[in-house]
Design a protein around this motif. Structure first.
Motif, PDB file in Angstrom:
ATOM      1  N   ARG A  12       0.820  -1.209   0.000  1.00 47.96           N
ATOM      2  CA  ARG A  12       0.000   0.000   0.000  1.00 47.96           C
ATOM      3  C   ARG A  12       0.854   1.259   0.000  1.00 47.96           C
ATOM      4  O   ARG A  12       0.534   2.248  -0.658  1.00 47.96           O
ATOM      5  N   ARG A  13       1.967   1.253   0.729  1.00 52.17           N
ATOM      6  CA  ARG A  13       2.804   2.446   0.805  1.00 52.17           C
ATOM      7  C   ARG A  13       3.682   2.648  -0.422  1.00 52.17           C
ATOM      8  O   ARG A  13       4.234   3.716  -0.605  1.00 52.17           O
ATOM      9  N   ALA A  14       3.805   1.645  -1.275  1.00 47.95           N
ATOM     10  CA  ALA A  14       4.650   1.744  -2.455  1.00 47.95           C
ATOM     11  C   ALA A  14       3.884   2.264  -3.671  1.00 47.95           C
ATOM     12  O   ALA A  14       4.385   2.205  -4.779  1.00 47.95           O
ATOM     13  N   ARG A  15       2.687   2.763  -3.468  1.00 46.44           N
ATOM     14  CA  ARG A  15       1.863   3.247  -4.577  1.00 46.44           C
ATOM     15  C   ARG A  15       0.852   4.266  -4.060  1.00 46.44           C
ATOM     16  O   ARG A  15       0.625   4.358  -2.859  1.00 46.44           O
ATOM     17  N   PRO A  16       0.229   5.045  -4.957  1.00 45.72           N
ATOM     18  CA  PRO A  16      -0.765   6.037  -4.514  1.00 45.72           C
ATOM     19  C   PRO A  16      -2.102   5.368  -4.177  1.00 45.72           C
ATOM     20  O   PRO A  16      -3.094   5.488  -4.892  1.00 45.72           O
ATOM     21  N   PHE A  17      -2.129   4.665  -3.061  1.00 47.20           N
ATOM     22  CA  PHE A  17      -3.291   3.831  -2.730  1.00 47.20           C
ATOM     23  C   PHE A  17      -4.547   4.661  -2.496  1.00 47.20           C
ATOM     24  O   PHE A  17      -5.607   4.363  -3.042  1.00 47.20           O
ATOM     25  N   TRP A  18      -4.468   5.696  -1.666  1.00 47.93           N
ATOM     26  CA  TRP A  18      -5.672   6.444  -1.298  1.00 47.93           C
ATOM     27  C   TRP A  18      -6.222   7.242  -2.479  1.00 47.93           C
ATOM     28  O   TRP A  18      -7.440   7.377  -2.622  1.00 47.93           O
ATOM     29  N   GLY A  19      -5.365   7.752  -3.336  1.00 50.27           N
ATOM     30  CA  GLY A  19      -5.845   8.419  -4.541  1.00 50.27           C
ATOM     31  C   GLY A  19      -6.535   7.453  -5.479  1.00 50.27           C
ATOM     32  O   GLY A  19      -7.572   7.761  -6.064  1.00 50.27           O
ATOM     33  N   GLY A  20      -5.949   6.262  -5.639  1.00 47.28           N
ATOM     34  CA  GLY A  20      -6.576   5.245  -6.472  1.00 47.28           C
ATOM     35  C   GLY A  20      -7.909   4.787  -5.909  1.00 47.28           C
ATOM     36  O   GLY A  20      -8.868   4.555  -6.654  1.00 47.28           O
ATOM     37  N   LEU A  21      -7.984   4.664  -4.587  1.00 43.21           N
ATOM     38  CA  LEU A  21      -9.242   4.267  -3.957  1.00 43.21           C
ATOM     39  C   LEU A  21     -10.325   5.323  -4.167  1.00 43.21           C
ATOM     40  O   LEU A  21     -11.477   4.990  -4.483  1.00 43.21           O
ATOM     41  N   ALA A  22      -9.968   6.589  -4.037  1.00 43.85           N
ATOM     42  CA  ALA A  22     -10.937   7.659  -4.267  1.00 43.85           C
ATOM     43  C   ALA A  22     -11.409   7.661  -5.720  1.00 43.85           C
ATOM     44  O   ALA A  22     -12.594   7.864  -5.997  1.00 43.85           O
ATOM     45  N   ALA A  23     -10.489   7.398  -6.664  1.00 42.70           N
ATOM     46  CA  ALA A  23     -10.873   7.355  -8.079  1.00 42.70           C
ATOM     47  C   ALA A  23     -11.792   6.162  -8.359  1.00 42.70           C
ATOM     48  O   ALA A  23     -12.766   6.282  -9.111  1.00 42.70           O
ATOM     49  N   VAL A  24     -11.494   5.012  -7.774  1.00 41.81           N
ATOM     50  CA  VAL A  24     -12.342   3.830  -7.972  1.00 41.81           C
ATOM     51  C   VAL A  24     -13.730   4.072  -7.376  1.00 41.81           C
ATOM     52  O   VAL A  24     -14.754   3.738  -7.994  1.00 41.81           O
ATOM     53  N   LEU A  25     -13.794   4.665  -6.196  1.00 45.99           N
ATOM     54  CA  LEU A  25     -15.097   4.960  -5.588  1.00 45.99           C
ATOM     55  C   LEU A  25     -15.882   5.981  -6.400  1.00 45.99           C
ATOM     56  O   LEU A  25     -17.100   5.856  -6.553  1.00 45.99           O
ATOM     57  N   ALA A  26     -15.194   6.997  -6.931  1.00 49.04           N
ATOM     58  CA  ALA A  26     -15.872   7.999  -7.758  1.00 49.04           C
ATOM     59  C   ALA A  26     -16.410   7.352  -9.031  1.00 49.04           C
ATOM     60  O   ALA A  26     -17.548   7.627  -9.443  1.00 49.04           O
ATOM     61  N   GLY A  27     -15.614   6.496  -9.652  1.00 55.24           N
ATOM     62  CA  GLY A  27     -16.075   5.813 -10.857  1.00 55.24           C
ATOM     63  C   GLY A  27     -17.244   4.890 -10.583  1.00 55.24           C
ATOM     64  O   GLY A  27     -18.185   4.818 -11.367  1.00 55.24           O
ATOM     65  N   ALA A  28     -17.186   4.175  -9.469  1.00 56.02           N
ATOM     66  CA  ALA A  28     -18.293   3.285  -9.114  1.00 56.02           C
ATOM     67  C   ALA A  28     -19.570   4.077  -8.843  1.00 56.02           C
ATOM     68  O   ALA A  28     -20.669   3.659  -9.221  1.00 56.02           O
ATOM     69  N   GLU A  29     -19.412   5.235  -8.225  1.00 55.51           N
ATOM     70  CA  GLU A  29     -20.576   6.071  -7.946  1.00 55.51           C
ATOM     71  C   GLU A  29     -21.166   6.608  -9.247  1.00 55.51           C
ATOM     72  O   GLU A  29     -22.387   6.638  -9.413  1.00 55.51           O
ATOM     73  N   LEU A  30     -20.316   7.013 -10.182  1.00 55.10           N
ATOM     74  CA  LEU A  30     -20.818   7.501 -11.465  1.00 55.10           C
ATOM     75  C   LEU A  30     -21.494   6.389 -12.265  1.00 55.10           C
ATOM     76  O   LEU A  30     -22.467   6.641 -12.977  1.00 55.10           O
ATOM     77  N   CYS A  31     -20.976   5.179 -12.165  1.00 57.90           N
ATOM     78  CA  CYS A  31     -21.602   4.051 -12.878  1.00 57.90           C
ATOM     79  C   CYS A  31     -22.920   3.642 -12.232  1.00 57.90           C
ATOM     80  O   CYS A  31     -23.821   3.152 -12.913  1.00 57.90           O
ATOM     81  N   ALA A  32     -23.050   3.816 -10.939  1.00 59.39           N
ATOM     82  CA  ALA A  32     -24.249   3.364 -10.231  1.00 59.39           C
ATOM     83  C   ALA A  32     -25.414   4.329 -10.354  1.00 59.39           C
ATOM     84  O   ALA A  32     -26.573   3.904 -10.280  1.00 59.39           O
ATOM     85  N   ILE A  33     -25.156   5.608 -10.550  1.00 59.16           N
ATOM     86  CA  ILE A  33     -26.239   6.593 -10.613  1.00 59.16           C
ATOM     87  C   ILE A  33     -27.219   6.309 -11.751  1.00 59.16           C
ATOM     88  O   ILE A  33     -28.428   6.356 -11.539  1.00 59.16           O
ATOM     89  N   PRO A  34     -26.777   5.972 -12.984  1.00 55.80           N
ATOM     90  CA  PRO A  34     -27.776   5.688 -14.027  1.00 55.80           C
ATOM     91  C   PRO A  34     -28.593   4.429 -13.761  1.00 55.80           C
ATOM     92  O   PRO A  34     -29.645   4.247 -14.353  1.00 55.80           O
ATOM     93  N   LEU A  35     -28.125   3.565 -12.876  1.00 54.51           N
ATOM     94  CA  LEU A  35     -28.850   2.340 -12.569  1.00 54.51           C
ATOM     95  C   LEU A  35     -29.801   2.500 -11.386  1.00 54.51           C
ATOM     96  O   LEU A  35     -30.431   1.544 -10.965  1.00 54.51           O
TER      97      LEU A  35
END
Length: 142
Positions: free
Chosen positions: A9-32
Motif C-alpha cells: 500500500r505504501r509503495a503506490r498512490p493507494f488512497w488516490g486510487g481508492l478515491a478514483a475507484v469509488l468515484a467511478g463506481a458512484e458515477l456508474c451506479a447513478i444511471p442504474l
C-alpha cells in the motif's frame, strides 16, 4: 500478511486510487438507480457509465502500475470535471469531488526515498557522494 499489505500500500498512490475507484463506481451506479432517485436520466446514462469505467481503470492503474500515476491522475481529474457537465452534476457532485480529490492525490504522490540507497545517508554531508558535473556543486579549494 499485514506487513506485506502495508508495504504494498505504501509503495503506490493507494488512497488516490481508492478515491478514483469509488468515484467511478458512484458515477456508474447513478444511471442504474430507481426512477424516483433519478430526476432525469436522458442521454446522461451513457457518458456516466463510460466516464465511471475510465475513472475505475485509472484508479486501478495507479495501484498496479504506479509509474503511470501522473497520466492516471490527470485523466481522472479531466473525467471528473467532464462528469460535472455530462453526468447529472457529476453523480450529484459526489463523483466529481471524489474524482478530483483522487486524481490530484495520484498526481501528487511521490515514492518514498529508499533509505539504504539515498546519497548522504549514514550522516554524510549533503553532496558528499556526488561527483562534480552531475548536478552537484564542485568542491572549492580553500
Amino acid at each position: 500478511m499485514l506487513l506485506t499489505w502495508r508495504r504494498w500500500r505504501r509503495a503506490r498512490p493507494f488512497w488516490g486510487g481508492l478515491a478514483a475507484v469509488l468515484a467511478g463506481a458512484e458515477l456508474c451506479a447513478i444511471p442504474l438507480a430507481p426512477l424516483k432517485i433519478m430526476l432525469q436520466q436522458g442521454i446522461a446514462g451513457i457518458p456516466s457509465v463510460l466516464m465511471g469505467l475510465v475513472m475505475i481503470v485509472m484508479g486501478l492503474s495507479a495501484w498496479f502500475t504506479p509509474h503511470y500515476r501522473g497520466l492516471a491522475g490527470v485523466l481522472t481529474v479531466l473525467c471528473a470535471a467532464a462528469a460535472l457537465v455530462m453526468s447529472n452534476l457529476g453523480g450529484f457532485l459526489l463523483g466529481t469531488v471524489l474524482g478530483i480529490l483522487g486524481g490530484s492525490m495520484m498526481f501528487a504522490w511521490q515514492p518514498a526515498p529508499d533509505a539504504a540507497a539515498a546519497p548522504g545517508s549514514a550522516g554524510a554531508a549533503p553532496g558528499a557522494d556526488a561527483e562534480p558535473g552531475d548536478g552537484a556543486p564542485a568542491p572549492s579549494a580553500p
